[in-house]
Design a protein around this motif. Sequence first.
Motif, PDB file in Angstrom:
ATOM      1  N   ILE A 195       8.380  -5.779  -4.209  1.00  0.00           N
ATOM      2  CA  ILE A 195       8.119  -4.938  -3.036  1.00  0.00           C
ATOM      3  C   ILE A 195       6.855  -4.110  -3.241  1.00  0.00           C
ATOM      4  N   ARG A 196       6.724  -3.494  -4.413  1.00  0.00           N
ATOM      5  CA  ARG A 196       5.558  -2.657  -4.679  1.00  0.00           C
ATOM      6  C   ARG A 196       4.279  -3.486  -4.740  1.00  0.00           C
ATOM      7  N   TYR A 197       4.368  -4.685  -5.320  1.00  0.00           N
ATOM      8  CA  TYR A 197       3.174  -5.535  -5.359  1.00  0.00           C
ATOM      9  C   TYR A 197       2.765  -5.971  -3.966  1.00  0.00           C
ATOM     10  N   LEU A 198       3.705  -6.418  -3.156  1.00  0.00           N
ATOM     11  CA  LEU A 198       3.363  -6.887  -1.812  1.00  0.00           C
ATOM     12  C   LEU A 198       2.763  -5.768  -0.970  1.00  0.00           C
ATOM     13  N   ALA A 199       3.159  -4.526  -1.235  1.00  0.00           N
ATOM     14  CA  ALA A 199       2.567  -3.403  -0.521  1.00  0.00           C
ATOM     15  C   ALA A 199       1.071  -3.303  -0.793  1.00  0.00           C
ATOM     16  N   THR A 200       0.620  -3.700  -1.987  1.00  0.00           N
ATOM     17  CA  THR A 200      -0.809  -3.660  -2.298  1.00  0.00           C
ATOM     18  C   THR A 200      -1.585  -4.708  -1.504  1.00  0.00           C
ATOM     19  N   LEU A 201      -0.880  -5.712  -1.001  1.00  0.00           N
ATOM     20  CA  LEU A 201      -1.514  -6.735  -0.166  1.00  0.00           C
ATOM     21  C   LEU A 201      -1.494  -6.365   1.311  1.00  0.00           C
ATOM     22  N   GLY A 202      -0.778  -5.295   1.646  1.00  0.00           N
ATOM     23  CA  GLY A 202      -0.657  -4.889   3.038  1.00  0.00           C
ATOM     24  C   GLY A 202       0.596  -5.389   3.716  1.00  0.00           C
ATOM     25  N   LEU A 203       1.565  -5.875   2.933  1.00  0.00           N
ATOM     26  CA  LEU A 203       2.823  -6.360   3.496  1.00  0.00           C
ATOM     27  C   LEU A 203       3.925  -5.334   3.262  1.00  0.00           C
ATOM     28  N   THR A 204       4.590  -4.931   4.335  1.00  0.00           N
ATOM     29  CA  THR A 204       5.728  -4.030   4.233  1.00  0.00           C
ATOM     30  C   THR A 204       6.996  -4.860   4.122  1.00  0.00           C
ATOM     31  N   THR A 205       7.661  -4.757   3.003  1.00  0.00           N
ATOM     32  CA  THR A 205       8.868  -5.525   2.753  1.00  0.00           C
ATOM     33  C   THR A 205       9.954  -4.592   2.226  1.00  0.00           C
ATOM     34  N   GLY A 206      11.152  -5.114   2.118  1.00  0.00           N
ATOM     35  CA  GLY A 206      12.248  -4.304   1.601  1.00  0.00           C
ATOM     36  C   GLY A 206      13.462  -5.151   1.293  1.00  0.00           C
ATOM     37  N   ARG A 207      14.555  -4.476   0.994  1.00  0.00           N
ATOM     38  CA  ARG A 207      15.827  -5.138   0.732  1.00  0.00           C
ATOM     39  C   ARG A 207      16.660  -5.166   2.006  1.00  0.00           C
ATOM     40  N   VAL A 208      17.573  -6.121   2.066  1.00  0.00           N
ATOM     41  CA  VAL A 208      18.576  -6.177   3.125  1.00  0.00           C
ATOM     42  C   VAL A 208      19.939  -6.044   2.471  1.00  0.00           C
ATOM     43  N   GLN A 209      20.749  -5.148   2.990  1.00  0.00           N
ATOM     44  CA  GLN A 209      22.050  -4.895   2.377  1.00  0.00           C
ATOM     45  C   GLN A 209      22.856  -6.176   2.257  1.00  0.00           C
ATOM     46  N   ASP A 210      23.426  -6.385   1.077  1.00  0.00           N
ATOM     47  CA  ASP A 210      24.286  -7.534   0.764  1.00  0.00           C
ATOM     48  C   ASP A 210      23.522  -8.860   0.696  1.00  0.00           C
ATOM     49  N   ARG A 211      22.189  -8.800   0.701  1.00  0.00           N
ATOM     50  CA  ARG A 211      21.393 -10.018   0.592  1.00  0.00           C
ATOM     51  C   ARG A 211      20.326  -9.815  -0.478  1.00  0.00           C
ATOM     52  N   THR A 212      20.425 -10.597  -1.546  1.00  0.00           N
ATOM     53  CA  THR A 212      19.469 -10.467  -2.643  1.00  0.00           C
ATOM     54  C   THR A 212      18.096 -10.967  -2.217  1.00  0.00           C
ATOM     55  N   GLY A 213      17.058 -10.395  -2.816  1.00  0.00           N
ATOM     56  CA  GLY A 213      15.703 -10.861  -2.567  1.00  0.00           C
ATOM     57  C   GLY A 213      14.863  -9.813  -1.874  1.00  0.00           C
ATOM     58  N   VAL A 214      13.659 -10.232  -1.466  1.00  0.00           N
ATOM     59  CA  VAL A 214      12.713  -9.354  -0.787  1.00  0.00           C
ATOM     60  C   VAL A 214      12.453  -9.923   0.603  1.00  0.00           C
ATOM     61  N   TRP A 215      12.485  -9.045   1.612  1.00  0.00           N
ATOM     62  CA  TRP A 215      12.536  -9.471   3.007  1.00  0.00           C
ATOM     63  C   TRP A 215      11.472  -8.788   3.852  1.00  0.00           C
ATOM     64  N   LEU A 216      11.109  -9.491   4.947  1.00  0.00           N
ATOM     65  CA  LEU A 216      10.330  -8.901   6.024  1.00  0.00           C
ATOM     66  C   LEU A 216      11.251  -8.681   7.220  1.00  0.00           C
TER      67      LEU A 216
END
Length: 236
Positions: A120-141
């Motif tokens: 998540i922190r790395y993608l923010a450096t590219l200009g992408l806002t991402t995060g977690r979704v409750q009960d779903r593993t991984g990084v999401w848009l």
Amino acid sequence: MNDVQHPVGLEFQYLGFTENPPRLSPYLPMWEYQRQVQARVAAHEIPNQVLYVEHEPVYTAGRKTLPEERPFDGTPVVDVDRGGKITWHGPGQLVGYPIVFLPGQVGVVDYVRRVEEAVIRYLATLGLTTGRVQDRTGVWLAADGVRPERKICAIGIRVARRTTVHGFALNLTNTTGAFDNIIPCGIADAGVAAVLTELGRSPSLAEAGKGLEPFLAEMMAFEPYASSPDLHELVG
């Protein structure tokens, strides 16, 4: 063994895709290499490692994969001993295998959250806002009114002798069409994203690996950290 000090640090191995020409990694030999490295990390012979690879096209199925989630056309699948369900690996996708000895106070869920946080922190450096979704593993848009929530980084791990194996797959320049042949990660009501399709540009695999290094190193030091908001908090 409990009184043996684990070697300090986190080492990164770039395997194949930094060569000229690049070399795609077949899945099964890399899985065996992971186990060899895991044994040495677990025995405190070497520091924690992160193996970066670009795989030949392959579907891999975790222990929870259901029959109906497998390729609709009968494409062969490699069954693996990680958590999670089925996913795809292939060209244009950075696969990272952190092989890390977990301190006594760190559980599996906390470790997975730390891998997510690094991405998540790395993608923010590219200009992408991402995060977690409750009960779903991984990084999401977030859903955007046209497209549903989309996973840009899948995570599946296994822990043995308090040492992790398997890891994450970050979609960079790969097309997402290969995911149309399966129900990726067993989630039918969401999509798959890649950095290129979201931004119209993407770092190379080597650039992404280097960009991730400080974030993974921070998270794998297992110090307290401020967690990024969940995706629904960002868009709510």
